[in-house]
Design an enzyme around this catalytic site. Structure first.
Site, PDB file in Angstrom:
ATOM      1  N   GLY A 189    -125.371   9.978 -36.213  1.00 43.57           N
ATOM      2  CA  GLY A 189    -126.611   9.571 -35.557  1.00 43.57           C
ATOM      3  C   GLY A 189    -127.635  10.685 -35.497  1.00 43.57           C
TER       4      GLY A 189
ATOM      5  N   GLY B 124    -132.764  12.798 -44.237  1.00 45.79           N
ATOM      6  CA  GLY B 124    -131.554  13.048 -45.033  1.00 45.79           C
ATOM      7  C   GLY B 124    -130.629  11.841 -44.981  1.00 45.79           C
ATOM      8  N   HIS B 125    -130.378  11.350 -43.770  1.00 46.03           N
ATOM      9  CA  HIS B 125    -129.555  10.137 -43.621  1.00 46.03           C
ATOM     10  C   HIS B 125    -130.220   8.962 -44.352  1.00 46.03           C
ATOM     11  CE1 HIS B 125    -128.498  12.347 -39.747  1.00 46.03           C
ATOM     12  NE2 HIS B 125    -127.313  12.169 -40.280  1.00 46.03           N
TER      13      HIS B 125
HETATM   14  P1  AMP Z   1    -124.107  13.856 -39.892  1.00 50.46           P
HETATM   15  O1  AMP Z   1    -124.774  12.752 -39.126  1.00 50.46           O
HETATM   16  O2  AMP Z   1    -124.728  15.207 -39.690  1.00 50.46           O
HETATM   17  O3  AMP Z   1    -122.601  13.843 -39.745  1.00 50.46           O
HETATM   18  O4  AMP Z   1    -124.373  13.539 -41.427  1.00 50.46           O
HETATM   19  C1  AMP Z   1    -124.048  12.294 -41.985  1.00 50.46           C
HETATM   20  C2  AMP Z   1    -124.190  12.399 -43.484  1.00 50.46           C
HETATM   21  O5  AMP Z   1    -125.534  12.745 -43.808  1.00 50.46           O
HETATM   22  C3  AMP Z   1    -123.292  13.490 -44.090  1.00 50.46           C
HETATM   23  O6  AMP Z   1    -122.728  13.006 -45.303  1.00 50.46           O
HETATM   24  C4  AMP Z   1    -124.262  14.603 -44.334  1.00 50.46           C
HETATM   25  O7  AMP Z   1    -123.876  15.484 -45.366  1.00 50.46           O
HETATM   26  C5  AMP Z   1    -125.530  13.850 -44.695  1.00 50.46           C
HETATM   27  N1  AMP Z   1    -126.712  14.685 -44.489  1.00 50.46           N
HETATM   28  C6  AMP Z   1    -127.003  15.438 -43.401  1.00 50.46           C
HETATM   29  N2  AMP Z   1    -128.147  16.117 -43.596  1.00 50.46           N
HETATM   30  C7  AMP Z   1    -128.590  15.798 -44.838  1.00 50.46           C
HETATM   31  C8  AMP Z   1    -129.724  16.178 -45.620  1.00 50.46           C
HETATM   32  N3  AMP Z   1    -130.623  17.046 -45.169  1.00 50.46           N
HETATM   33  N4  AMP Z   1    -129.863  15.632 -46.842  1.00 50.46           N
HETATM   34  C9  AMP Z   1    -128.942  14.753 -47.334  1.00 50.46           C
HETATM   35  N5  AMP Z   1    -127.854  14.350 -46.644  1.00 50.46           N
HETATM   36  C10 AMP Z   1    -127.682  14.875 -45.418  1.00 50.46           C
END
Ligand code: AMP
Length: 282
Positions: free
Chosen positions: A31, A36-37
């Site tokens: 969340g 990026g998400h």
């Molecule tokens: P998180 O919510 O931080 O656990 O991330 C969920 C997914 O989003 C994971 O696979 C992360 O590697 C990916 N993610 C987080 N930040 C980025 C970003 N800046 N660009 C691309 N994917 C991202």
């Protein structure tokens, strides 16, 4: 977009879709969604009939003293971002739904690949990540699971976990989305005040400087490149560097530079612990 709180509800809906021959793409997240998400959701949307995302701040992957309690929780905004990006089903389980007895009695343990770098700074972190991704993939049973290269070691660990456990899912790595100054988007960037936010750009600058040492100056000693990246970080007084390394596909430091390599970096920037990486081919 439909939101589901229970495993049974989500499984019921997805079983029907799978029976109808639909392919399922899955994006696990914690969340506090950002662009990026969103890029992962859009990639899944472009390639799968049904897009499932999850939002779950997984306690198993946080160490004592880490930011589990303060991790940003912004569900209302998140469901708008997910719906706008084409997510069909948003799974938002409670801790009790995922781990009804508290700590589970059966765990996924990651050995070598999870011990170095992030694993050394965050003992048990990758066991928690592998456990929750295995569990979520068993719940969703996606054809493809989309994960960010931003968390490079996590991507390697999860790929290996899927291979070791013969999970019938393809892990798709997606490129890192960045702000204009190069800072990789991260939910933890919200912890940064304006001064620390400015300083945080040094992570990407250090990675670029490392890549430049290889491409433009022909540096071939991996430890010299690591030292160079550390020195760029050290120039920024608001940053406490943790590691800056060149690794091969198995996350080991190579003796000589060749093939596909990754420059990886981690630093404490005020209240936020940030990581980043880029690829280089030699
Ligand atoms: P998180 O919510 O931080 O656990 O991330 C969920 C997914 O989003 C994971 O696979 C992360 O590697 C990916 N993610 C987080 N930040 C980025 C970003 N800046 N660009 C691309 N994917 C991202």
């Amino acid at each position: 977009m439909q939101q589901h709180d229970t495993i049974a509800d989500l499984r019921h809906i997805l079983a029907g879709l799978r029976r109808a021959g639909k392919s399922v793409g899955f994006v696990p997240t914690m969340g506090a969604l950002h662009a990026g998400h969103r890029s992962l959701f859009q990639r899944a949307r472009a390639n799968c009939d049904v897009v499932v995302a999850s939002i779950f701040v997984n306690p198993l992957q946080f160490g004592r003293g880490e930011d589990l309690d303060s991790y940003p929780r912004t569900l209302e905004k998140d469901s708008i971002v997910a719906a706008d990006a084409g997510v069909d089903h948003l799974f938002v389980p409670t801790e009790r739904e995922m781990y009804p007895d508290g700590a589970p009695l059966t765990n996924v343990m990651v050995s070598r690949l999870g011990a170095s770098w992030e694993g050394a700074h965050r003992p048990g972190h990758f066991d928690g990540v592998a456990m929750v991704v295995a569990k979520l993939c068993n719940i969703v049973q996606p054809d493809r699971c989309y994960m960010g290269e931003k968390d490079w070691q996590q991507l390697i660990v999860v790929r290996r976990m899927v291979w070791d456990l013969s999970l019938p899912v393809q892990i798709i790595g997606c490129e890192t989305m960045r702000d204009a100054d190069g800072l990789a988007l991260s939910s933890r960037n919200r912890y940064l005040d304006p001064d620390h936010r400015r300083a945080a750009a040094a992570l990407h600058a250090a990675l670029q400087a490392g890549a430049q040492e290889i491409a433009a100056h022909g540096e071939s000693d991996p430890s010299a490149i690591g030292a160079h990246m550390m020195s760029v970080l050290a120039n920024e007084p608001l940053i406490e560097p943790q590691y800056a390394v060149v690794v091969d596909g198995d996350l080991n430091c190579p003796e000589h530079l060749s093939g596909e390599l990754r420059l990886m970096i981690a630093a404490q920037v005020g209240p936020a612990r940030l990581i980043d990486n880029i690829g280089v081919a030699v």
